[in-house]
Design an enzyme around this catalytic site. Structure first.
Site, PDB file in Angstrom:
ATOM      1  N   TYR A 171      47.867  31.333  99.833  1.00 60.84           N
ATOM      2  CA  TYR A 171      47.912  32.677  99.253  1.00 60.84           C
ATOM      3  C   TYR A 171      46.918  33.564  99.980  1.00 60.84           C
ATOM      4  O   TYR A 171      45.827  33.125 100.325  1.00 60.84           O
ATOM      5  CB  TYR A 171      47.498  32.645  97.776  1.00 60.84           C
ATOM      6  CG  TYR A 171      48.504  32.033  96.846  1.00 60.84           C
ATOM      7  CD1 TYR A 171      49.639  32.730  96.454  1.00 60.84           C
ATOM      8  CD2 TYR A 171      48.306  30.758  96.338  1.00 60.84           C
ATOM      9  CE1 TYR A 171      50.554  32.168  95.582  1.00 60.84           C
ATOM     10  CE2 TYR A 171      49.224  30.192  95.459  1.00 60.84           C
ATOM     11  CZ  TYR A 171      50.355  30.912  95.087  1.00 60.84           C
ATOM     12  OH  TYR A 171      51.251  30.347  94.220  1.00 60.84           O
ATOM     13  N   HIS A 174      51.282  22.752  95.406  1.00 57.79           N
ATOM     14  CA  HIS A 174      51.565  23.005  93.994  1.00 57.79           C
ATOM     15  C   HIS A 174      52.096  21.733  93.346  1.00 57.79           C
ATOM     16  O   HIS A 174      52.915  21.036  93.948  1.00 57.79           O
ATOM     17  CB  HIS A 174      52.653  24.061  93.835  1.00 57.79           C
ATOM     18  CG  HIS A 174      52.266  25.427  94.290  1.00 57.79           C
ATOM     19  ND1 HIS A 174      51.160  26.087  93.823  1.00 57.79           N
ATOM     20  CD2 HIS A 174      52.843  26.277  95.169  1.00 57.79           C
ATOM     21  CE1 HIS A 174      51.086  27.282  94.387  1.00 57.79           C
ATOM     22  NE2 HIS A 174      52.087  27.414  95.211  1.00 57.79           N
ATOM     23  N   GLU A 233      52.247  35.079  99.666  1.00 59.83           N
ATOM     24  CA  GLU A 233      52.177  33.626  99.832  1.00 59.83           C
ATOM     25  C   GLU A 233      53.096  33.237 100.981  1.00 59.83           C
ATOM     26  O   GLU A 233      54.152  33.859 101.168  1.00 59.83           O
ATOM     27  CB  GLU A 233      52.642  32.924  98.546  1.00 59.83           C
ATOM     28  CG  GLU A 233      52.670  31.394  98.636  1.00 59.83           C
ATOM     29  CD  GLU A 233      53.231  30.695  97.393  1.00 59.83           C
ATOM     30  OE1 GLU A 233      53.937  31.346  96.598  1.00 59.83           O
ATOM     31  OE2 GLU A 233      52.963  29.494  97.236  1.00 59.83           O
ATOM     32  N   HIS A 291      62.588  28.114  92.697  1.00 57.82           N
ATOM     33  CA  HIS A 291      62.541  29.406  91.997  1.00 57.82           C
ATOM     34  C   HIS A 291      62.892  30.589  92.878  1.00 57.82           C
ATOM     35  O   HIS A 291      62.590  30.639  94.055  1.00 57.82           O
ATOM     36  CB  HIS A 291      61.209  29.637  91.304  1.00 57.82           C
ATOM     37  CG  HIS A 291      59.982  29.550  92.179  1.00 57.82           C
ATOM     38  ND1 HIS A 291      59.870  28.753  93.288  1.00 57.82           N
ATOM     39  CD2 HIS A 291      58.788  30.182  92.075  1.00 57.82           C
ATOM     40  CE1 HIS A 291      58.671  28.880  93.811  1.00 57.82           C
ATOM     41  NE2 HIS A 291      58.005  29.746  93.108  1.00 57.82           N
ATOM     42  N   HIS A 344      60.518  34.022  96.999  1.00 58.88           N
ATOM     43  CA  HIS A 344      60.491  34.284  95.560  1.00 58.88           C
ATOM     44  C   HIS A 344      59.402  35.294  95.225  1.00 58.88           C
ATOM     45  O   HIS A 344      58.600  35.655  96.087  1.00 58.88           O
ATOM     46  CB  HIS A 344      60.230  32.981  94.780  1.00 58.88           C
ATOM     47  CG  HIS A 344      58.884  32.371  95.042  1.00 58.88           C
ATOM     48  ND1 HIS A 344      58.676  31.397  95.986  1.00 58.88           N
ATOM     49  CD2 HIS A 344      57.665  32.618  94.495  1.00 58.88           C
ATOM     50  CE1 HIS A 344      57.399  31.047  95.999  1.00 58.88           C
ATOM     51  NE2 HIS A 344      56.753  31.774  95.114  1.00 58.88           N
ATOM     52  N   HIS A 404      52.549  37.886  92.991  1.00 61.72           N
ATOM     53  CA  HIS A 404      52.709  37.737  94.438  1.00 61.72           C
ATOM     54  C   HIS A 404      54.168  37.715  94.844  1.00 61.72           C
ATOM     55  O   HIS A 404      55.052  37.508  94.013  1.00 61.72           O
ATOM     56  CB  HIS A 404      52.024  36.462  94.945  1.00 61.72           C
ATOM     57  CG  HIS A 404      52.718  35.174  94.575  1.00 61.72           C
ATOM     58  ND1 HIS A 404      52.394  34.452  93.444  1.00 61.72           N
ATOM     59  CD2 HIS A 404      53.717  34.472  95.168  1.00 61.72           C
ATOM     60  CE1 HIS A 404      53.147  33.370  93.370  1.00 61.72           C
ATOM     61  NE2 HIS A 404      53.977  33.345  94.396  1.00 61.72           N
TER      62      HIS A 404
END
Lengths: 107, 304
Positions: free
Chosen positions: B250, B241, B260, B195, B149, B209
């Site tokens: 990251y 997360h 990431e 996502h 993503h 990112h």
């Protein structure tokens, strides 16, 4: 004590630290516990921008998106990729010149 | 609503030097170079079946030039042409690009360039089509299988989130809501994964990112080992997360673009009638960094 590196004086604090030969301004400040705001440390984001008041610094590779030519001409520099050429006096930026995000300033 | 986008197909990222960029994206991330033309290199993860998912372009600035979603079918590309016309969203039709067929190109309210395409050269992944092993043994570095993503910033995030939802029909998996109940950050999907693109508050047209998948917790730690061994600057992690439940580390490419590796093993799967999970603005810290429960300084300030 014999000095081997250039001195960096940070305004408005008026604190002077000694950089090691070849050390970037940011690395010298952080090593001396001066926690200035910084980000990618690769010349990419502009979070570590400071102003050069006296002396000169050597630039490494950086993105024009982090510091444009106008800003550089006005004395701003990226502390993460700049190495002092001899003694320098530098200062923190005014809030409007800083990349510190607005939402964090409110906290 | 049918699914008309299959996934985030490719992104184009600006770098200051192509050779130094390849040293990072190939030897550290483990992407595979599938083409090089002038100032551009085309790369993909080992499990991706089309010609490329990442374009690196030499420039004097950083950030993301464009993101592109692949449609499920050629008819879906026509559907979007009609839809954008009907919604009065300006777009350009681009006949072809490197190993890719026709695309349409539009701009989000935040100034990000988005393309939709269907046709791209089918290369297969790096494994044999018949009786394949589960993974290739000759990967470099982290050896990421695929692009997962990207995340972008918007000065008016609500407007840009609504654009992705209304124009491209992306679905929200999670929202961060302000006091008035409007989303100021959103994680938007088409694949059954949390996502394909996310939007958070920040300057317009900026790149936060791009994330590549890793499959297991052990691989997140292995990625951290490789980042440390190669003196790659880690921004944050390894951690977890709250939003998406993904595990993460990251880090920065040699110029300051953020990458990431996203642990897809812990992220959930979605059904078509999924209703967005909501976070309040005061819980943004734990939403993003679940263990620390507050956002580290550089996370929302460093964009390229």
């Amino acid at each position: 004590m014999v000095r081997i590196g250039p001195s960096i004086t940070l305004q408005p604090l008026g604190v002077t630290v000694e950089a090691r030969p070849g050390e970037t301004v940011l690395d010298a400040l952080l090593r001396n516990r001066l926690r200035v705001f910084h980000g990618c440390t690769r010349g990419g984001c502009g979070a570590c921008r400071l102003r050069l008041l006296d002396g000169a610094v050597t630039f490494g590779r950086y993105s024009k998106g982090a510091l444009d030519d106008d800003e550089r001409a006005r004395g701003l520099f990226l502390s993460c990729i700049c190495v002092p050429e001899g003694d320098v006096v530098i200062s923190l930026l005014e809030p409007h010149e800083s990349r510190f995000p607005r939402w964090m300033r409110k906290r | 609503m049918p699914y008309r986008l299959s996934r985030l197909g490719y992104i184009e990222v600006r770098v200051l030097d192509l050779d130094d960029a390849l040293q990072h994206y190939v030897n550290v991330l483990g992407l595979i170079v599938t083409g090089r033309e002038g100032r551009r290199a085309y790369l993909k993860g080992w499990d991706e079946k089309h010609a490329y998912s990442l374009i690196l372009t030499e420039s004097d600035t950083l950030g993301m030039e464009r993101m592109a979603f692949r449609t499920v079918s050629p008819e879906d590309l026509e559907y979007y042409k009609d839809r954008l016309k009907k919604l009065n969203v300006p777009f350009a039709t681009i006949e072809s690009d490197y190993k890719r067929g026709e695309a349409i190109r539009a701009e989000t309210p935040s100034g990000h360039t988005v393309e939709l395409y269907y046709t791209m050269e089918y290369t297969g992944n790096v494994l044999p089509d018949v009786n394949p092993p589960p993974w290739p043994m000759d990967l470099k570095g982290i050896g990421v299988p695929r692009l997962d993503h990207c995340l972008v910033t918007a000065a008016d995030p609500t407007k840009t989130i609504r654009w992705f939802e209304n124009v491209l029909e992306l679905r929200p998996s999670e929202y961060v809501l302000n006091g008035s109940g409007d989303p100021i950050a959103a994680w938007l999907w088409q694949r059954p994964a949390p996502h394909d693109v996310a939007v958070v508050p920040g300057p317009d047209a900026k790149f936060h990112h791009c994330a590549f998948a890793v499959e297991t917790p052990e691989q997140v730690f292995r990625a951290c080992d490789i980042l440390a061994m190669t003196k790659t600057k880690i921004d944050y992690g390894p951690s977890r997360h709250g939003i998406t439940r993904g595990t993460t580390v990251y880090f920065f490419d040699p110029f300051g673009n953020r990458n990431e590796t996203f642990g897809v093993h812990s992220a959930y799967q979605l059904d078509p009638d999924h209703k967005p999970i909501c976070w309040t603005e005061d819980a943004l810290g734990q939403g993003i960094f679940y263990y620390e429960r507050e956002i580290i300084e550089s996370f929302l300030s460093v964009v390229t």
